[in-house]
Design an enzyme around this catalytic site. Structure first.
Site, mmCIF file in Angstrom:
data_model
loop_
_atom_site.group_PDB
_atom_site.id
_atom_site.type_symbol
_atom_site.label_atom_id
_atom_site.label_comp_id
_atom_site.label_asym_id
_atom_site.label_seq_id
_atom_site.Cartn_x
_atom_site.Cartn_y
_atom_site.Cartn_z
ATOM 1 N N TYR A 109 3.027 16.153 43.032
ATOM 2 C CA TYR A 109 1.670 16.241 42.472
ATOM 3 C C TYR A 109 1.762 16.945 41.124
ATOM 4 O O TYR A 109 2.455 17.957 40.983
ATOM 5 C CB TYR A 109 0.762 17.072 43.394
ATOM 6 C CG TYR A 109 -0.619 17.305 42.809
ATOM 7 C CD1 TYR A 109 -1.688 16.494 43.179
ATOM 8 C CD2 TYR A 109 -0.840 18.309 41.851
ATOM 9 C CE1 TYR A 109 -2.941 16.680 42.616
ATOM 10 C CE2 TYR A 109 -2.092 18.486 41.285
ATOM 11 C CZ TYR A 109 -3.128 17.673 41.675
ATOM 12 O OH TYR A 109 -4.373 17.857 41.104
ATOM 13 N N GLU A 197 -5.023 13.886 36.509
ATOM 14 C CA GLU A 197 -4.300 14.115 37.761
ATOM 15 C C GLU A 197 -3.363 12.945 38.070
ATOM 16 O O GLU A 197 -3.755 11.792 37.943
ATOM 17 C CB GLU A 197 -5.310 14.269 38.907
ATOM 18 C CG GLU A 197 -4.672 14.682 40.219
ATOM 19 C CD GLU A 197 -5.701 14.757 41.345
ATOM 20 O OE1 GLU A 197 -6.023 15.879 41.780
ATOM 21 O OE2 GLU A 197 -6.176 13.705 41.779
#
Ligand code: GDP
Ligand code: MN
Length: 387
Positions: A109, A197
């Site tokens: 991530y 993101e």
């Protein structure tokens, strides 16, 4: 403003951030044609909606044949996709992204957002890719790595290396990873994003590191500086009632409760939502008709609240200042002429022309539950719930 994954990936490419090869399709034929020109098998077909969690909802599918790409696209296009982020009503799929399938070694991530407490941008990373960062923050906060960014200095090389090493990336990947992180911050800063993101960022069996998913939220307040980005807006993704409210310059946000509210002033709207929660109910919307509301705006606002099938009761809470109580009352009565109200309506009016407003409501032939204070309004909302 939210944009689609395929649009965010185009931006990533422009900033030299590696993404899988792919293109957006609006029909099964187009999807198949795209797949034929991409490396593969396998290929991946991804529903393009403004919500994540698609993998869990069947909106990301891997297939080994170009015919399979067409079939998958056919099944996805037009479907209503329900994911953990769409709410139970789901979102209609109008386009799909067709990409080369990758053989993933590991998922990570990486994201950039604003740390409001720290008053600075922050880059967040984790070796637990694919998991929602909010869930990870709640359950395994120690697995989240953060680098606070000084806007005057910018994102530094040592910070990128810090992140790359702490993620435990293979030494052969460090150079590519640090370049990717710096470019990600470039996107965030240059485009005035509120969030960028990548979940997951992946390393592949053939030694590449790429953004497998891409999410960009643009700061609406800075959009005037990015006229080209405004064109990326997809009105189909907006809630139909919010779109309708936008036409009448009404500040309406749909929520998931069942008590509709109409209020003047954002502060009073917040207080009214608190009041509903305290009465044990949940607001179905936020609606601030504003100070300068006309009878027409009140009428339209009331109609929009009523058009939400979840609404089981309505609370009108107006403190007449610039918006006079008689204007409000006329708007509500006018709306009732066009649409069947069908749900109980609690009205709390005070301020300018309150007597006239109450008289209009009382002589309208319609039934309103008139509350004479905030506390009384809360009590009557509690009563709605018991019905
Ligand atoms: P989201 O669920 O909406 O966040 O969609 P993602 O783009 O993150 O995809 C969800 C998951 O699908 C990823 O975490 C991967 O595990 C899987 N996935 C997506 N593309 C590929 C691919 O090219 N190859 C493989 N093996 N899995 C993929
Ligand atoms: Mn994702």
């Amino acid at each position: 403003m939210k944009i689609h994954e395929y649009q965010a990936k185009k931006i990533f490419s422009d900033y030299a951030i590696p993404v899988p090869a792919g293109a957006v399709a609006h029909s099964p034929e187009e999807a198949e044609k795209i797949a034929r020109e991409l490396p593969g098998p396998p290929w991946v077909v991804k529903a393009q909606i403004h919500a994540g969690g698609r993998g869990k909802g069947g909106g990301v599918r891997v297939t080994d044949t170009v015919e399979g790409v067409a079939e998958t696209a056919k099944a996805m296009l037009g479907m209503t996709l329900v994911t953990p982020q769409t709410g139970p009503q789901g979102k209609a799929v109008r386009k799909v992204l067709v990409e080369e399938g990758l053989s993933i070694r590991k998922e990570y991530y990486i994201g950039v957002t604003v740390d409001r407490g720290g008053q600075c941008p922050v880059m967040i990373a984790s070796a637990e890719g694919g998991m929602e960062i909010e869930t990870l923050a709640a359950t395994q906060p120690e697995k989240i790595i953060r680098e606070a960014i000084d806007v005057g200095v910018g994102f530094c090389g040592f910070q990128a290396r810090n992140l790359a090493f702490r993620l435990g990336l293979d030494p052969t990947m460090i150079r590519a990873a640090t370049a990717l992180f710096s470019r990600l911050y470039n996107v965030f800063e240059s485009l005035d994003c509120s969030m960028v993101e990548v979940n997951p960022l992946v390393t592949t069996q053939d030694g590449r590191i790429l953004a497998l998913d891409a999410k960009i939220d643009l700061d609406d307040n800075a959009l005037y500086r990015h006229k080209d980005l405004v064109a990326l807006d997809d009105p189909d993704e907006k809630d139909a009632l919010e779109r309708r409210a936008g036409k009448y310059r009404l500040n309406y946000i749909r929520l998931d409760g069942d008590v509709g509210i109409m209020v003047n002033g954002a502060g009073l709207a917040m207080a009214t939502m608190d009041l509903i929660q305290q009465a044990g109910a949940r607001p179905a919307n936020f609606l601030d008709v504003g100070g300068g509301a006309t009878t027409e705006m009140v009428t339209k606002g009331f109609e929009i609240i009523l058009a939400d099938p979840n609404v089981r009761g309505i609370l009108i809470n107006i403190f007449g200042g610039i918006l006079r109580c008689d204007v409000l009352a006329n708007g509500v009565v006018e709306a009732a002429r066009h649409v069947d109200i069908g749900v109980p309506v609690v009205v709390r009016l005070d301020g300018t022309n309150v007597e006239e407003g109450r008289r209009i409501l009382a002589t309208s032939g319609l039934e309103f539950l008139v509350a004479d204070s905030m506390a009384d309004a809360a009590e009557k909302v509690r009563g709605l719930k018991a019905d």
